[in-house]
Design a protein around this motif. Structure first.
Motif, PDB file in Angstrom:
ATOM      1  N   LEU A   1      17.736  -9.596  -8.092  1.00  0.00           N
ATOM      2  CA  LEU A   1      16.764  -9.237  -7.053  1.00  0.00           C
ATOM      3  C   LEU A   1      16.523 -10.457  -6.171  1.00  0.00           C
ATOM      4  CD1 LEU A   1      14.845  -7.128  -5.889  1.00  0.00           C
ATOM      5  CD2 LEU A   1      13.101  -7.895  -7.518  1.00  0.00           C
ATOM      6  N   GLN A   2      17.390 -10.634  -5.214  1.00  0.00           N
ATOM      7  CA  GLN A   2      17.310 -11.790  -4.332  1.00  0.00           C
ATOM      8  C   GLN A   2      16.435 -11.465  -3.128  1.00  0.00           C
ATOM      9  OE1 GLN A   2      21.142 -13.503  -3.437  1.00  0.00           O
ATOM     10  NE2 GLN A   2      21.934 -13.117  -5.493  1.00  0.00           N
ATOM     11  N   ILE A   3      15.395 -12.269  -2.943  1.00  0.00           N
ATOM     12  CA  ILE A   3      14.439 -12.047  -1.860  1.00  0.00           C
ATOM     13  C   ILE A   3      14.622 -13.150  -0.824  1.00  0.00           C
ATOM     14  CG2 ILE A   3      12.003 -11.827  -1.260  1.00  0.00           C
ATOM     15  CD1 ILE A   3      11.492 -10.963  -4.142  1.00  0.00           C
ATOM     16  N   ALA A   4      15.124 -12.764   0.347  1.00  0.00           N
ATOM     17  CA  ALA A   4      15.402 -13.755   1.385  1.00  0.00           C
ATOM     18  C   ALA A   4      14.124 -14.281   2.021  1.00  0.00           C
ATOM     19  CB  ALA A   4      16.304 -13.149   2.460  1.00  0.00           C
ATOM     20  N   GLN A   5      13.127 -13.421   2.166  1.00  0.00           N
ATOM     21  CA  GLN A   5      11.885 -13.838   2.814  1.00  0.00           C
ATOM     22  C   GLN A   5      10.729 -12.963   2.348  1.00  0.00           C
ATOM     23  OE1 GLN A   5      12.073 -13.840   7.064  1.00  0.00           O
ATOM     24  NE2 GLN A   5      10.001 -14.648   7.341  1.00  0.00           N
ATOM     25  N   ILE A   6       9.613 -13.569   2.047  1.00  0.00           N
ATOM     26  CA  ILE A   6       8.396 -12.847   1.704  1.00  0.00           C
ATOM     27  C   ILE A   6       7.202 -13.695   2.114  1.00  0.00           C
ATOM     28  CG2 ILE A   6       8.392 -13.774  -0.664  1.00  0.00           C
ATOM     29  CD1 ILE A   6       7.046 -11.149  -1.548  1.00  0.00           C
ATOM     30  N   HIS A   7       6.238 -13.081   2.766  1.00  0.00           N
ATOM     31  CA  HIS A   7       5.051 -13.817   3.172  1.00  0.00           C
ATOM     32  C   HIS A   7       4.274 -14.224   1.925  1.00  0.00           C
ATOM     33  CE1 HIS A   7       1.180 -14.784   5.014  1.00  0.00           C
ATOM     34  NE2 HIS A   7       1.815 -14.837   6.177  1.00  0.00           N
ATOM     35  N   PRO A   8       3.759 -15.452   1.882  1.00  0.00           N
ATOM     36  CA  PRO A   8       3.041 -15.899   0.683  1.00  0.00           C
ATOM     37  C   PRO A   8       1.836 -15.034   0.344  1.00  0.00           C
ATOM     38  CG  PRO A   8       2.787 -17.454   2.499  1.00  0.00           C
ATOM     39  CD  PRO A   8       3.876 -16.523   2.875  1.00  0.00           C
ATOM     40  N   ALA A   9       1.201 -14.444   1.356  1.00  0.00           N
ATOM     41  CA  ALA A   9       0.060 -13.567   1.072  1.00  0.00           C
ATOM     42  C   ALA A   9       0.511 -12.339   0.296  1.00  0.00           C
ATOM     43  CB  ALA A   9      -0.619 -13.149   2.369  1.00  0.00           C
ATOM     44  N   ALA A  10       1.639 -11.754   0.721  1.00  0.00           N
ATOM     45  CA  ALA A  10       2.170 -10.582   0.018  1.00  0.00           C
ATOM     46  C   ALA A  10       2.585 -10.956  -1.402  1.00  0.00           C
ATOM     47  CB  ALA A  10       3.358 -10.011   0.794  1.00  0.00           C
ATOM     48  N   ALA A  11       3.236 -12.111  -1.549  1.00  0.00           N
ATOM     49  CA  ALA A  11       3.654 -12.553  -2.879  1.00  0.00           C
ATOM     50  C   ALA A  11       2.451 -12.756  -3.785  1.00  0.00           C
ATOM     51  CB  ALA A  11       4.458 -13.850  -2.762  1.00  0.00           C
ATOM     52  N   ALA A  12       1.391 -13.355  -3.244  1.00  0.00           N
ATOM     53  CA  ALA A  12       0.195 -13.638  -4.045  1.00  0.00           C
ATOM     54  C   ALA A  12      -0.482 -12.355  -4.502  1.00  0.00           C
ATOM     55  CB  ALA A  12      -0.773 -14.498  -3.247  1.00  0.00           C
ATOM     56  N   VAL A  13      -0.661 -11.416  -3.568  1.00  0.00           N
ATOM     57  CA  VAL A  13      -1.356 -10.171  -3.898  1.00  0.00           C
ATOM     58  C   VAL A  13      -0.543  -9.334  -4.881  1.00  0.00           C
ATOM     59  CG1 VAL A  13      -2.195  -7.972  -2.976  1.00  0.00           C
ATOM     60  CG2 VAL A  13      -2.655 -10.103  -1.738  1.00  0.00           C
ATOM     61  N   LEU A  14       0.749  -9.183  -4.590  1.00  0.00           N
ATOM     62  CA  LEU A  14       1.595  -8.379  -5.470  1.00  0.00           C
ATOM     63  C   LEU A  14       1.732  -9.010  -6.854  1.00  0.00           C
ATOM     64  CD1 LEU A  14       4.368  -7.304  -2.953  1.00  0.00           C
ATOM     65  CD2 LEU A  14       2.546  -5.885  -3.908  1.00  0.00           C
ATOM     66  N   PHE A  15       1.798 -10.345  -6.901  1.00  0.00           N
ATOM     67  CA  PHE A  15       1.817 -11.019  -8.195  1.00  0.00           C
ATOM     68  C   PHE A  15       0.547 -10.728  -8.977  1.00  0.00           C
ATOM     69  CE2 PHE A  15      -0.163 -14.560 -10.427  1.00  0.00           C
ATOM     70  CZ  PHE A  15       0.653 -14.618 -11.551  1.00  0.00           C
ATOM     71  N   GLY A  16      -0.605 -10.879  -8.321  1.00  0.00           N
ATOM     72  CA  GLY A  16      -1.874 -10.672  -9.008  1.00  0.00           C
ATOM     73  C   GLY A  16      -1.987  -9.290  -9.612  1.00  0.00           C
ATOM     74  N   VAL A  17      -1.570  -8.279  -8.861  1.00  0.00           N
ATOM     75  CA  VAL A  17      -1.644  -6.900  -9.349  1.00  0.00           C
ATOM     76  C   VAL A  17      -0.617  -6.663 -10.461  1.00  0.00           C
ATOM     77  CG1 VAL A  17      -1.341  -4.482  -8.729  1.00  0.00           C
ATOM     78  CG2 VAL A  17      -2.538  -6.030  -7.167  1.00  0.00           C
TER      79      VAL A  17
END
Length: 203
Positions: free
Chosen positions: A103-119
């Motif tokens: 699952l290679q992710i070329a780009q993700i906004h840190p806000a999206a990464a933070a929220v999705l990680f938390g959930v």
């Protein structure tokens, strides 16, 4: 509502699938954080900082730094909790590394990464707690404090994470630390509001 006197007992198959699914949730959260260059909360956060600074594998670092906690887990909560926690940590360590090429992710906004990680990681931890397991380290201490003194597991982890992110501010960019802190807050709020001794206790 489940009480301590009528706590459910899971079958071996139910435990196995529960640990697998919950560990996969947590591994996905860690993978999203790495793609954004962020860190997680708890012992995994320490492992990520070490991995970033050293270039070592997160999975290996995470597995090794959890080893000292298993003896304490065995003594405080018994053999079953210890073995299940070891299984969960091992699964997360392996799956986090397996996801890198798959699952290679070329780009993700840190806000999206933070929220999705938390959930994702928060739900994963809830699943592990309900199957009498943890991801080692701080979560073991958090569960023990909740069982013995009624101090919610999420609050213990949040206190630890405040210290962790203070240290991280000296070794990582401030923006990365702040976005990571958002993810940690979301994770711990998910745990704090959804895991209570009087709601759901397993043996």
């Amino acid at each position: 509502m489940t009480t301590p006197n009528d706590s459910p007992h899971y079958s071996l198959l139910e435990d196995a699938q529960g640990l697998l699914v919950a560990s996969a949730q947590a591994a996905l959260g860690v993978h999203l954080l790495r793609a954004a260059g962020l860190i997680s909360s708890g012992t995994a956060g320490t492992a990520l900082i070490i991995a970033y600074l050293s270039g070592w594998s997160f999975g290996v670092v995470f597995f090794v730094i959890n080893l000292p906690f298993y003896a304490f887990a065995w003594r405080a909560r018994g053999m079953i909790f210890c073995i299940k926690s070891l299984a969960a940590v091992t699964l997360l360590s392996i799956m986090a590394e397996v996801l890198k090429p798959l699952l290679q992710i070329a780009q993700i906004h840190p806000a999206a990464a933070a929220v999705l990680f938390g959930v994702a990681a928060g739900v994963g931890l809830l699943g592990l707690f309900r199957h009498s397991a943890s991801l080692g380290g701080v979560s073991i201490i958090a569960l023990i404090l909740q069982d013995k003194y009624g101090f919610r597991a999420g609050w213990t982890q949040l206190i630890h994470d405040l210290v962790l992110f203070t240290v991280a501010a000296f070794v990582l960019p401030l923006s990365a630390v702040l976005w990571s802190l958002l993810g940690a807050v979301i994770l711990n709020l998910v745990v704090a509001f959804n895991h209570r001794r009087d709601w759901y206790v397993v043996t």
